[in-house]
Design a protein around this motif. Structure first.
Motif, PDB file in Angstrom:
ATOM      1  N   ARG A  37      12.038 -45.290 -63.324  1.00  0.00           N
ATOM      2  CA  ARG A  37      11.771 -44.850 -61.960  1.00  0.00           C
ATOM      3  C   ARG A  37      10.621 -45.684 -61.424  1.00  0.00           C
ATOM      4  O   ARG A  37       9.611 -45.869 -62.108  1.00  0.00           O
ATOM      5  CB  ARG A  37      11.392 -43.372 -61.921  1.00  0.00           C
ATOM      6  CG  ARG A  37      12.554 -42.457 -62.248  1.00  0.00           C
ATOM      7  CD  ARG A  37      12.091 -41.035 -62.298  1.00  0.00           C
ATOM      8  NE  ARG A  37      11.120 -40.945 -63.404  1.00  0.00           N
ATOM      9  CZ  ARG A  37      11.001 -39.928 -64.216  1.00  0.00           C
ATOM     10  NH1 ARG A  37      11.732 -38.875 -64.055  1.00  0.00           N
ATOM     11  NH2 ARG A  37      10.123 -39.919 -65.192  1.00  0.00           N
ATOM     12  N   ILE A  38      10.792 -46.185 -60.197  1.00  0.00           N
ATOM     13  CA  ILE A  38       9.748 -46.948 -59.534  1.00  0.00           C
ATOM     14  C   ILE A  38       9.566 -46.329 -58.155  1.00  0.00           C
ATOM     15  O   ILE A  38      10.544 -46.111 -57.437  1.00  0.00           O
ATOM     16  CB  ILE A  38      10.121 -48.440 -59.416  1.00  0.00           C
ATOM     17  CG1 ILE A  38      10.332 -49.041 -60.811  1.00  0.00           C
ATOM     18  CG2 ILE A  38       9.050 -49.201 -58.638  1.00  0.00           C
ATOM     19  CD1 ILE A  38      10.821 -50.477 -60.803  1.00  0.00           C
ATOM     20  N   ALA A  39       8.315 -46.047 -57.805  1.00  0.00           N
ATOM     21  CA  ALA A  39       8.048 -45.423 -56.508  1.00  0.00           C
ATOM     22  C   ALA A  39       6.748 -45.961 -55.936  1.00  0.00           C
ATOM     23  O   ALA A  39       5.786 -46.208 -56.665  1.00  0.00           O
ATOM     24  CB  ALA A  39       7.972 -43.910 -56.649  1.00  0.00           C
ATOM     25  N   GLY A  40       6.759 -46.138 -54.627  1.00  0.00           N
ATOM     26  CA  GLY A  40       5.569 -46.596 -53.938  1.00  0.00           C
ATOM     27  C   GLY A  40       5.849 -46.787 -52.473  1.00  0.00           C
ATOM     28  O   GLY A  40       6.878 -46.331 -51.957  1.00  0.00           O
ATOM     29  N   SER A  41       4.936 -47.479 -51.832  1.00  0.00           N
ATOM     30  CA  SER A  41       5.087 -47.724 -50.407  1.00  0.00           C
ATOM     31  C   SER A  41       4.476 -49.068 -50.084  1.00  0.00           C
ATOM     32  O   SER A  41       3.441 -49.448 -50.638  1.00  0.00           O
ATOM     33  CB  SER A  41       4.379 -46.623 -49.617  1.00  0.00           C
ATOM     34  OG  SER A  41       4.479 -46.871 -48.246  1.00  0.00           O
ATOM     35  N   THR A  42       5.129 -49.795 -49.195  1.00  0.00           N
ATOM     36  CA  THR A  42       4.591 -51.051 -48.714  1.00  0.00           C
ATOM     37  C   THR A  42       4.883 -51.148 -47.228  1.00  0.00           C
ATOM     38  O   THR A  42       5.980 -50.806 -46.788  1.00  0.00           O
ATOM     39  CB  THR A  42       5.151 -52.248 -49.507  1.00  0.00           C
ATOM     40  OG1 THR A  42       4.513 -53.437 -49.070  1.00  0.00           O
ATOM     41  CG2 THR A  42       6.635 -52.395 -49.373  1.00  0.00           C
ATOM     42  N   ASP A  43       3.904 -51.563 -46.474  1.00  0.00           N
ATOM     43  CA  ASP A  43       4.021 -51.619 -45.013  1.00  0.00           C
ATOM     44  C   ASP A  43       4.464 -50.285 -44.430  1.00  0.00           C
ATOM     45  O   ASP A  43       5.228 -50.231 -43.469  1.00  0.00           O
ATOM     46  CB  ASP A  43       4.992 -52.720 -44.576  1.00  0.00           C
ATOM     47  CG  ASP A  43       4.465 -54.112 -44.865  1.00  0.00           C
ATOM     48  OD1 ASP A  43       3.225 -54.278 -44.870  1.00  0.00           O
ATOM     49  OD2 ASP A  43       5.279 -55.020 -45.066  1.00  0.00           O
ATOM     50  N   GLY A  44       4.024 -49.185 -45.045  1.00  0.00           N
ATOM     51  CA  GLY A  44       4.379 -47.863 -44.562  1.00  0.00           C
ATOM     52  C   GLY A  44       5.800 -47.436 -44.858  1.00  0.00           C
ATOM     53  O   GLY A  44       6.242 -46.375 -44.418  1.00  0.00           O
TER      54      GLY A  44
END
Length: 127
Positions: A37-44
Motif C-alpha cells: 500500500r502506498i499513500a500520500g499527496s502531491t500538489d494537493g
C-alpha cells in the motif's frame, strides 16, 4: 526465525533497489502473497495504491521505477521490532517525465515473514 539484523538488511536492500531503479531486485524482496500500500499527496492530489500478491505488486513497482528517479537519500530513523520495521527517510524524487524534483519524506511500515516482505505500507509527503 528472522532476527533484527535480517530485518534491517531487508529494509536497506529495499531502499537500495529503489535508489538503483532495479525492478527485479525490488520484486525479489516481496513474498509471493505480499501486500503493498502506498499513500500520500502531491500538489494537493491524493495518491493511493493497493496491491496483493507479487503479480499485482510488480506492475506498480515497475511504474515507480520507470517514472521516478531518487537522489539525495537519507535515512532519518529505522526502528525494528522483529518481525516489523518502520523506516523514516528522505529523498528528492525526480520525475523522468517532467524533470521536476520534489524533496519528499517517506515512512515505510514493513512486516517480514520468512525473510521477505509480507506487508509494506509506504506513506509520503513532499517537504
Amino acid at each position: 526465525m528472522t532476527d533484527r539484523s535480517q530485518v534491517e538488511q531487508l529494509v536497506r536492500q529495499l531502499h537500495a533497489a529503489r535508489l538503483e531503479g532495479n525492478l527485479d531486485a525490488l520484486c525479489a524482496l516481496y513474498a509471493d502473497e505480499a501486500r503493498l500500500r502506498i499513500a500520500g499527496s502531491t500538489d494537493g492530489k491524493p495518491i493511493a495504491i493497493a496491491a496483493t500478491g507479487i503479480a499485482e505488486i510488480r506492475p506498480w513497482l515497475s511504474i515507480l521505477v520507470k517514472t521516478f528517479r531518487l537522489t539525495r537519500y537519507m535515512i532519518l530513523s529505522l526502528n525494528i521490532d522483529v518481525p516489523r520495521a518502520a523506516a523514516h527517510w528522505r529523498v528528492d524524487i525526480h520525475s523522468k517525465i517532467t524533470g521536476v524534483a520534489v524533496p519528499t519524506e517517506l515512512v515505510d511500515l514493513i512486516d517480514v515473514r520468512g525473510g521477505r516482505i509480507a506487508s509494506h505500507t509506504e506513506l509520503f509527503v513532499p517537504c
